[in-house]
Design a protein around this motif. Structure first.
Motif, short mmCIF file in Angstrom:
data_model
loop_
_atom_site.label_atom_id
_atom_site.label_comp_id
_atom_site.label_asym_id
_atom_site.label_seq_id
_atom_site.Cartn_x
_atom_site.Cartn_y
_atom_site.Cartn_z
N TRP A 147 44.95 -37.74 -17.67
CA TRP A 147 45.64 -37.37 -18.90
C TRP A 147 45.22 -38.25 -20.06
N LEU A 148 45.12 -39.55 -19.84
CA LEU A 148 44.72 -40.48 -20.90
C LEU A 148 43.34 -40.13 -21.43
N LEU A 149 42.38 -39.87 -20.52
CA LEU A 149 41.03 -39.52 -20.96
C LEU A 149 41.04 -38.24 -21.79
N SER A 150 41.73 -37.23 -21.30
CA SER A 150 41.74 -35.95 -22.00
C SER A 150 42.45 -36.05 -23.35
N MET A 151 43.54 -36.79 -23.42
CA MET A 151 44.25 -36.94 -24.68
C MET A 151 43.39 -37.70 -25.70
N SER A 152 42.71 -38.74 -25.26
CA SER A 152 41.89 -39.52 -26.20
C SER A 152 40.72 -38.67 -26.71
N GLU A 153 40.13 -37.85 -25.84
CA GLU A 153 39.05 -36.96 -26.28
C GLU A 153 39.61 -35.86 -27.19
N PHE A 154 40.79 -35.36 -26.87
CA PHE A 154 41.40 -34.29 -27.66
C PHE A 154 41.73 -34.78 -29.06
N ILE A 155 42.22 -36.01 -29.17
CA ILE A 155 42.54 -36.57 -30.49
C ILE A 155 41.28 -36.67 -31.33
N ALA A 156 40.19 -37.18 -30.74
CA ALA A 156 38.94 -37.33 -31.49
C ALA A 156 38.40 -35.97 -31.92
N THR A 157 38.56 -34.95 -31.07
CA THR A 157 38.01 -33.62 -31.37
C THR A 157 38.87 -32.86 -32.37
N HIS A 158 40.18 -33.07 -32.35
CA HIS A 158 41.10 -32.29 -33.19
C HIS A 158 41.83 -33.16 -34.20
N PHE A 159 41.16 -34.22 -34.65
CA PHE A 159 41.80 -35.17 -35.56
C PHE A 159 42.20 -34.49 -36.88
N ASN A 160 41.34 -33.61 -37.38
CA ASN A 160 41.65 -32.94 -38.66
C ASN A 160 42.92 -32.11 -38.57
N GLU A 161 43.09 -31.39 -37.47
CA GLU A 161 44.30 -30.58 -37.31
C GLU A 161 45.54 -31.47 -37.22
N MET A 162 45.42 -32.61 -36.54
CA MET A 162 46.55 -33.53 -36.43
C MET A 162 46.93 -34.11 -37.79
N GLN A 163 45.92 -34.40 -38.60
CA GLN A 163 46.21 -34.87 -39.96
C GLN A 163 47.00 -33.81 -40.73
#
Length: 729
Positions: A147-163
């Protein structure tokens, strides 16, 4: 020491399923929950709890026994009654210390309702009898690294949407205090429901699930839950830092674009974009404390991660906690219970995919739509039209170019071998099944042609059969395939036929094999398989072994399928000075496989024969679904004969075709026509003057003979150039 004693318990060594008699005095002992047991209203696993708690070691009186359900009704010393499973009772009471290899678990208070009444930094249910005490640092090994690996990769990939989520949350909260928490939790619930509709069986539903997880983590950063580790002022400072980290970020992966290190250099150490530093800090602390409480509450807190669970059970819990959040319940930390459920469900999805018992309503909905409305593959060929006119035009004078078959017949030796086989022993060989798996002799011939060993080769009924076999082996409902467009459309039919999801990657440059584009798509879509046609029809793009090795090393859990149907019409590799191929790589790496055919360069399309080249381990995986009788005897005879004639007959034909391609392309350019071909294949992609948009290219096959003396320039004015001879040799 108490915790370590619990960890050493061997539950199966304890006597269980004792029999009980009405009126006798017995003791409570729940080996799963160290605090005790909640009593039920009725003797059933689905009966609601009656609000009564029975601590371990409490002495009770048996009031009734229900043998059919293995439930016992007991009365506590203060008069409260309820039903309990018989396995949670025992005749022998424990003393302080250790009895029957089970420790006395009275650590904080003898009257617990949740984790012995303990709250750690306010996380729990009852008041904390030791005011923020116990341990308080959390237990991190109970947080899944998957889960940690996938969340960290997901944040990097979808950072613009999170902003974008956080900008809206902050603006809304500025106008209406409290808006941010309501917005984040409702968006999380909404995206979770979208994931649940597809039963977490598709990559898109997994993205919805991970974004819902992040939104709950964001809610944990901005809520007003009394997390006692920090004062209100400190919580406010933590929230401001959270917003600052996302809305005014420091340079890093996902924030700035820097080309990745070449995986061919980093090898197994290559990794996708990752932002562990942006995992919301307060949410992670509260999750750690929740893990700590679990270690207090459960005999075996690692069991859910080690053994998994049916996802539907956790989904039920997750939905209940969402309901509590929306009702503004504050009796416990529902946000962190949500986060733990998200984490645990994702872990089980990754480690125990067979435990996903959720319903994919998207598939059910789609299957309810008539096939005619869904669309499908409707192949068309000029063969039917051609055969109607064969009386007036012999096949030797016809150039059928729409499916890129060869334009010359097989050599006389191959045709003679076929006739000999048909007539051998009066035709009796035709009544028997063919040599299984293509036969050892042909397999050795193909291995010699490819310069591999026979164990690397699997002969198939055309490369189409190999593609189907690979799809059925490595795909299943919900898995994803990435394929750069344009691509071989019938492979796409194979993908959808497996209920897999096809992601068509639109390259920025049609004439470039951009491994980094593929890598970014893999990071975003998590495909089980990537399909690369090399040379690609109609662009002529080829994928070098170096590029594919880079991707396969970087993403070892993704299968890379390289379709080399037009291999013989390819370019030379700058490194090896031989035809570009991934065959040696496929023999080396478990996650690379190559398909080839005898339909193109060998001009045997009517007989349907091809082959797969892969690592022997991968070949064995394919054999599980392989039909060894699928390659007919005629095809085996023809392929064997064709390989023997390669140098004398086919090599000159291939050379002539490649020469014709270059001459034709040069002639087009000399006339001002824009050629959009990367330089490989028995076809050329170009823009047709006067045929509409100048950005819409068409393609034509480059034959080595032509029946007419008309010029190529005249032919180029026709939008139907796909089936028209384009040049002469």
């Amino acid at each position: 020491s108490t915790q370590s004693t619990w960890d050493s318990i061997l539950l199966h060594d304890l006597p269980r399923m004792e029999e009980f008699v009405v009126g006798e005095r017995v003791f409570a002992l729940n080996l799963k929950y160290k605090d005790g047991t909640r009593l039920r209203s009725l003797p059933s696993d689905i009966s609601p709890f009656n609000g009564m708690w029975l601590r371990n070691d409490a002495e009770v009186t048996v009031v009734a026994v229900d043998p059919a359900t293995s439930y016992v009704r007991i009365r506590k010393s203060e008069g409260d009654e309820g039903w309990i499973r018989s396995r949670n009772l025992t005749h022998r009471g424990r003393v302080v210390g250790v009895t029957k290899d089970v420790p006395n678990n009275e650590v904080v208070t003898p009257d617990p309702e949740y984790c012995k009444g303990t709250k750690i930094w306010g996380v729990g249910i009852k008041e904390d009898p030791i005011a923020g005490g116990k341990f308080g640092k959390g237990i991190q090994h109970l947080t899944s690294s998957f889960w940690l690996l996938s969340m960290s990769e997901f944040i990097a990939t979808h950072f613009n949407e999170m902003q974008a989520f956080l900008r809206h949350a902050r603006e809304g909260n500025t106008r209406h205090p409290g808006y941010e928490f309501v917005y984040l939790t409702n968006m999380a619930n909404h995206l979770f429901n979208r994931a649940d509709i597809a039963g977490l069986h598709t990559p898109e539903s997994e993205d919805f699930f991970l974004m819902a997880t992040w939104l709950i983590m964001a809610a944990a950063e901005v809520d007003d839950f009394p997390f006692g580790k920090y004062s209100p002022e400190q919580r406010l400072a933590k929230k401001e830092k959270f917003y600052r980290d996302y809305l005014n970020p420091r340079p890093g992966p996902g924030v700035v674009s820097i080309p990745h290190d070449d995986a061919s250099s980093l090898g197994k150490f290559a990794a996708p974009l990752s932002r562990m530093d942006l995992l919301p800090a307060v949410a992670m602390e509260r999750l750690g404390v929740n893990n700590e409480l679990s270690a207090l509450k459960y005999t075996d807190a690692e069991q859910p991660l080690r053994e998994g669970f049916m996802l539907s059970k956790r989904i039920d819990s997750l939905k209940r906690h969402f309901e509590s959040v929306h009702k503004h319940d504050t009796d416990e930390d529902h946000i962190i219970h949500l986060l733990w459920n998200f984490m645990a469900i994702f872990h089980v999805m990754r480690v125990f995919p067979a435990k996903n018992d959720l319903i994919n309503f998207i598939t059910i909905q789609r299957d309810g739509v008539p096939a005619a409305r869904r669309g499908g593959y409707n192949p068309t060929t000029s063969l039917e039209k051609i055969t109607k006119h064969l009386a007036e035009r012999q096949p030797a004078r016809v150039l059928k170019l729409d499916w890129n078959e060869g334009v010359i017949p097989p050599p006389p030796a191959v045709r003679a071998a076929l006739i000999d086989f048909v007539n051998a022993s009066g035709g009796h060989y035709l009544k028997w099944y063919p040599h299984l798996a293509g036969g050892a002799e042909l397999r050795e011939q193909i291995a010699g042609y490819c310069r591999v060993i026979p164990e690397n080769v699997l002969i198939t009924n055309g490369s189409d059969d190999g593609l189907v076999l690979i799809c059925h082996t490595f795909l299943s409902p919900g898995k994803t395939v990435v394929a750069p467009s344009p691509t071989y459309e019938h492979f796409c039919v194979n993908v959808t036929g497996c209920d897999a999801v096809l992601v068509r990657l639109q390259p920025a440059d049609l004439l470039s094999a951009d491994a980094e584009e593929i890598a970014l798509s893999i990071e975003k879509n998590h495909p089980a398989l990537v399909y690369l046609v090399s040379p690609n029809n109609p662009t002529g793009v080829q994928w070098t072994s170096r590029s594919v090795r880079s991707l396969a090393s970087r993403f070892p859990n993704t299968m890379f399928l390289v379709d080399e149907a037009y291999y013989e019409f390819g370019r030379l590799d700058d490194d090896t000075h031989e035809l570009i191929t991934c065959v040696p790589l496929a023999c080396e790496m478990l996650n690379v496989v190559v398909t080839r055919t005898f339909s193109k360069a060998f001009c045997l399309a009517a007989l349907r024969i091809g082959y797969v080249v892969a690592h022997p381990t991968t070949i064995e995986l394919l054999r599980v679904r392989y039909n060894p009788k699928s390659v007919n005897s005629m095809a085996q005879v023809a392929a064997s004969g064709a390989l023997r004639e390669f140098n004398s007959y086919y090599r000159p034909y291939i050379f002539a075709t490649n020469t014709a391609r270059e001459q034709f392309s040069a002639a087009l350019r000399a006339r001002g026509v824009v050629v959009r071909n990367a330089g490989a294949g028995n076809f050329v992609l170009f823009e047709v003057p006067g045929a509409g948009s100048s950005t819409t290219p068409t393609t034509t096959t480059t034959p080595v003979t032509a029946p007419a003396a008309s010029s190529a320039a005249t032919r180029l004015t026709s939008p139907a150039a796909v089936a028209t001879p384009a040049t002469t040799t």
